[in-house]
Design a protein around this motif. Structure first.
Motif, PDB file in Angstrom:
ATOM      1  N   THR A  32       0.839  -1.203   0.000  1.00 46.96           N
ATOM      2  CA  THR A  32       0.000   0.000   0.000  1.00 46.96           C
ATOM      3  C   THR A  32       0.874   1.253   0.000  1.00 46.96           C
ATOM      4  O   THR A  32       1.812   1.365   0.789  1.00 46.96           O
ATOM      5  CB  THR A  32      -0.912   0.006   1.247  1.00 46.96           C
ATOM      6  N   GLY A  33       0.540   2.180  -0.902  1.00 45.80           N
ATOM      7  CA  GLY A  33       1.344   3.397  -1.008  1.00 45.80           C
ATOM      8  C   GLY A  33       2.710   3.134  -1.603  1.00 45.80           C
ATOM      9  O   GLY A  33       3.680   3.833  -1.279  1.00 45.80           O
ATOM     10  N   TYR A  73      -2.375  10.275  -6.445  1.00 48.79           N
ATOM     11  CA  TYR A  73      -1.708  10.540  -5.167  1.00 48.79           C
ATOM     12  C   TYR A  73      -1.747  12.037  -4.864  1.00 48.79           C
ATOM     13  O   TYR A  73      -1.891  12.870  -5.770  1.00 48.79           O
ATOM     14  CB  TYR A  73      -0.244  10.098  -5.226  1.00 48.79           C
ATOM     15  N   ALA A 137      -0.336   6.395   3.633  1.00 50.00           N
ATOM     16  CA  ALA A 137      -1.063   5.746   2.543  1.00 50.00           C
ATOM     17  C   ALA A 137      -2.238   4.910   3.057  1.00 50.00           C
ATOM     18  O   ALA A 137      -3.296   4.866   2.429  1.00 50.00           O
ATOM     19  CB  ALA A 137      -0.108   4.868   1.738  1.00 50.00           C
ATOM     20  N   TYR A 144      -4.211   4.773  -2.946  1.00 42.57           N
ATOM     21  CA  TYR A 144      -2.919   4.251  -2.501  1.00 42.57           C
ATOM     22  C   TYR A 144      -2.890   2.720  -2.415  1.00 42.57           C
ATOM     23  O   TYR A 144      -1.854   2.148  -2.100  1.00 42.57           O
ATOM     24  CB  TYR A 144      -2.556   4.837  -1.133  1.00 42.57           C
TER      25      TYR A 144
END
Length: 372
Positions: A32-33, A73, A137, A144
């Motif tokens: 994630t992110g 983002y 995130a 994300y």
């Protein structure tokens, strides 16, 4: 110094940045992110090659920022992460600022020990920033989330592709540590590696690019040398007027505690880093504060030197100067006022890490003591 600058320029133009991003994507692209984590990880990796925070920030920003917009983002936060990753350039070896510090220090400090002393702090700061980016995130929406699976094949392929680029820090630091060559010779070897990698391995560097690279290197080096020349005059004035001794007497009369002295120095350097360019600050301040730290308070010169570099590196993302922050914001097409809201937590994380390194010197000195 000219060789280190030239080596960074060659690696910057030779296709290293994209391959490091591909490597970082293979490592953390499934998390994630991932793009934020890649930003910090690639920033640390490219910083280890260029030795300059602003150079790595500029190189990576132009590649990463378009992708962040495509994925939805927060561009302001990504710009701050680019600056926070680029900040690691002066800390992770080979560091141009550590070479400058070793050159201007009145107390003999080995470039080899400085390089090795920056490894653990640089890695820990990188990990801390990646954890912060991951937590951000996790709490900021579906943009994300990642559905890309982890692949050992991608990791191996990207590592092989990026390996020639990673040869530079290995050759520079390894050669100095083993005594195969001096810091100057190591910088010349780094130039040779940069040429070979860019011209014959990645083939993204052309012979026609070399004249412009040499001109840019000359311009950057000239700027540094003018600062060095003026700082040498200043250092001479400091020396003949016994300023280090006067300041040292004042500090010891103010407090004989090493803890208090280090706290005062950290606060002072963090403030200086907000307003002053790093090389200038090193050349002006090191002749004054290094003898006091070593002779009056018995602080290890390698430990103190690394702490000074970390302090001034934090200044590269600290308003109002913050060169790395300005570079990332400019390439993102954002103003400092727009990105500044996200910079305070990274600064707090790095300052917290700085205090740990300050009062637990074994973190800095562990590796230098191992190779002695």
């Amino acid at each position: 110094i000219p060789f280190f600058v030239l080596a960074g320029q060659l690696m910057d133009r030779g296709g290293i940045a994209r391959r490091i991003i591909d490597w970082a994507s293979a490592i953390v692209g499934w998390v994630t992110g991932s793009l934020l984590l890649m930003t910090v990880l690639a920033g640390a990796g490219f910083a280890a090659i260029t030795g300059s925070g602003s150079a790595s920030t500029a190189a990576l920003s132009s590649i990463i920022l378009p992708e962040t917009r495509k994925r939805g983002y927060d561009v302001d936060f990504t710009a701050v992460m680019l600056a926070a990753g680029g900040l690691l350039g002066p800390i992770i070896p080979p560091s141009l600022f550590m070479v400058v510090l070793a050159t201007c220090s009145p107390i003999t400090v080995s470039v080899k020990d400085l390089f090795i002393g920056g490894v653990i702090p640089g890695i820990l700061m990188c990990i801390a920033m990646m954890i912060y980016a991951y937590r951000f995130a996790k709490t900021h929406g579906s943009a994300y989330r990642e559905d890309k699976p982890f692949s050992w094949k991608d990791v191996i392929t990207s590592t092989i592709n990026a390996l020639p680029g990673f040869l530079m820090p290995v050759i520079v630091v390894g050669g100095i540590v083993t005594g195969a060559f001096t810091a100057t010779e190591a910088a010349a070897m780094a130039v040779f590696v940069g040429l070979v990698v860019g011209l014959f391995i990645y083939r993204e560097l052309k012979w026609s690019d070399i004249p412009k690279i040499l001109v840019d290197t000359g311009a950057i080096t000239a700027g540094i040398m003018v600062i060095c020349g003026m700082a040498s005059v200043f250092s001479w004035l400091i020396s003949i007027n016994n300023l280090p001794e006067l300041v040292g007497n004042f500090m010891t009369n103010f407090s004989s505690s090493k803890i208090v002295f280090l706290l005062v120095v950290n606060i002072f350097l963090l403030i200086v880093g907000c307003f002053m360019e790093t090389v200038s600050a090193l050349l002006i301040l090191i002749p004054v504060i290094m003898p006091i730290a070593v002779h009056s308070y018995g602080i290890d010169p390698v430990h103190f030197a690394v702490i000074v570099v970390i302090n001034l590196a934090i200044g590269t993302i600290t308003p109002p100067y913050g060169i790395c922050l300005y570079v990332a914001a400019a390439i993102a097409g954002r103003t400092i006022k727009q990105v500044i809201k996200y910079v305070w937590v990274p600064i707090a994380i790095y300052v917290g890490a700085l205090l740990v390194f300050t009062y637990v010197p074994q973190i800095v000195l562990f590796l230098p003591n191992m190779v002695k």
